[in-house]
Design an enzyme around this catalytic site. Structure first.
Site, PDB file in Angstrom:
ATOM      1  N   LEU A  61       6.093  -4.085 -11.959  1.00  0.00           N
ATOM      2  CA  LEU A  61       6.388  -4.820 -13.177  1.00  0.00           C
ATOM      3  C   LEU A  61       7.288  -6.002 -12.915  1.00  0.00           C
ATOM      4  O   LEU A  61       8.074  -6.009 -11.961  1.00  0.00           O
ATOM      5  CB  LEU A  61       7.089  -3.917 -14.205  1.00  0.00           C
ATOM      6  CG  LEU A  61       6.257  -2.887 -14.954  1.00  0.00           C
ATOM      7  CD1 LEU A  61       5.985  -1.681 -14.073  1.00  0.00           C
ATOM      8  CD2 LEU A  61       6.972  -2.453 -16.218  1.00  0.00           C
ATOM      9  N   CYS A  62       7.195  -6.985 -13.804  1.00  0.00           N
ATOM     10  CA  CYS A  62       8.163  -8.063 -13.842  1.00  0.00           C
ATOM     11  C   CYS A  62       8.971  -7.865 -15.114  1.00  0.00           C
ATOM     12  O   CYS A  62       8.544  -8.220 -16.207  1.00  0.00           O
ATOM     13  CB  CYS A  62       7.460  -9.415 -13.864  1.00  0.00           C
ATOM     14  SG  CYS A  62       8.598 -10.810 -13.817  1.00  0.00           S
ATOM     15  N   ILE A  63      10.136  -7.236 -14.973  1.00  0.00           N
ATOM     16  CA  ILE A  63      10.972  -6.933 -16.124  1.00  0.00           C
ATOM     17  C   ILE A  63      12.437  -7.015 -15.692  1.00  0.00           C
ATOM     18  O   ILE A  63      12.813  -6.544 -14.614  1.00  0.00           O
ATOM     19  CB  ILE A  63      10.623  -5.542 -16.703  1.00  0.00           C
ATOM     20  CG1 ILE A  63      11.395  -5.283 -18.001  1.00  0.00           C
ATOM     21  CG2 ILE A  63      10.870  -4.439 -15.689  1.00  0.00           C
ATOM     22  CD1 ILE A  63      10.903  -4.028 -18.733  1.00  0.00           C
TER      23      ILE A  63
END
Length: 267
Positions: free
Chosen positions: A87-89
């Protein structure tokens, strides 16, 4: 220290029925630093509704000073999920501000975070995509220009995810979540879950043999084995800790109260 913290968190999150939208087990060989998790989407209006999304959490040896790594084990069509399932979080990014991305320290990982707040952020992200900084550009473009095709692609992922539901596991359909009672006796930051409104652990402190050890130093002053943690987290940072409370519709849960809110920010 990491082992003790992880064991406490695992015990709380893996209690049967404690968190209906989550199924947690230890990884291969009962490795405490590798968890098998499944995020279950209960929101009936979500395109991801009914999904049983398996993933793995890998914890660093210096947890909670560094964030865990999260990866979905099956492909999931979403603007903020890479093809390999990562994820990109912001909440999983290392502590501190990032001038390049513009992320504030309060949006990123801090030792005050818990696994529960990370998983709530991820669950919220599914229905609150940030297409302007997409990890999967094709998914971001499709969501903007052809939302019906996007929904069709996601529904295929949902149906595929159901193959991972264990035979003895009963899929929940709804849940009523009450905020856990406040603990007036403990101020250990890793036991104070920011996710007060989403059915996390009922106890914020350890008891019995798992309680924090207290002893006297040579001068007779009371000390604890966790002073190194308390010293590492300043009062200012502690005050900025994230309490992630995503949109109630995202979770599909009946939430009685939410006193502190912040929006997880994909990057």
């Amino acid at each position: 220290m990491a082992e003790r913290i992880l064991m406490n968190e695992f015990k709380q999150l893996s209690k049967p029925g404690e968190i209906p939208w989550l199924n947690v087990q230890l990884g291969k060989g009962d490795n405490l630093f590798l968890w098998d998790v499944a995020i279950i989407v209960l929101n009936p209006t979500s395109v991801y509704n009914g999904g049983y999304f398996k993933a793995e959490l890998k914890f660093p040896s210096n947890y909670p000073y560094s964030p865990p790594e999260f990866r979905f084990l099956r492909p999931l069509w979403h603007p903020n999920i890479y093809p390999d399932g990562k994820l990109c979080i912001s909440i999983l990014h290392p502590p501190g501000e990032d001038e390049m991305s513009g992320e504030l320290a309060s949006e990123r990982w801090s030792p005050a975070q818990r696994v529960e707040s990370v998983l709530i952020s991820i669950l919220s992200l599914l229905d609150d995509a940030e297409v302007s900084s997409a990890a999967n550009v094709d998914a971001g473009v499709m969501l903007r220009k052809d939302p019906e095709e996007y929904k069709k692609r996601v529904r295929e992922n949902v149906e595929t995810s159901k193959k991972d539901i264990p035979e003895d596991f009963v899929m929940p359909t709804s849940a009523e979540i009450k905020p856990p009672p406040k603990d007036e006796t403990s101020d250990d930051f890793w036991y104070d879950s920011g996710a007060e409104s989403f059915g996390g652990s009922d106890d914020a402190s350890l008891e019995g043999s798992d309680a924090e050890m207290i002893y006297d130093d040579e001068d007779g002053n009371v000390d604890t084995e966790d002073d190194d943690v308390d010293d590492a987290v300043s009062a200012d940072e502690d005050a900025k800790r994230i309490s992630v409370t995503p949109n109630r519709k995202v979770l599909g849960l009946n939430v009685e109260d939410s006193s502190r809110t912040a929006t997880p920010r994909p990057t």
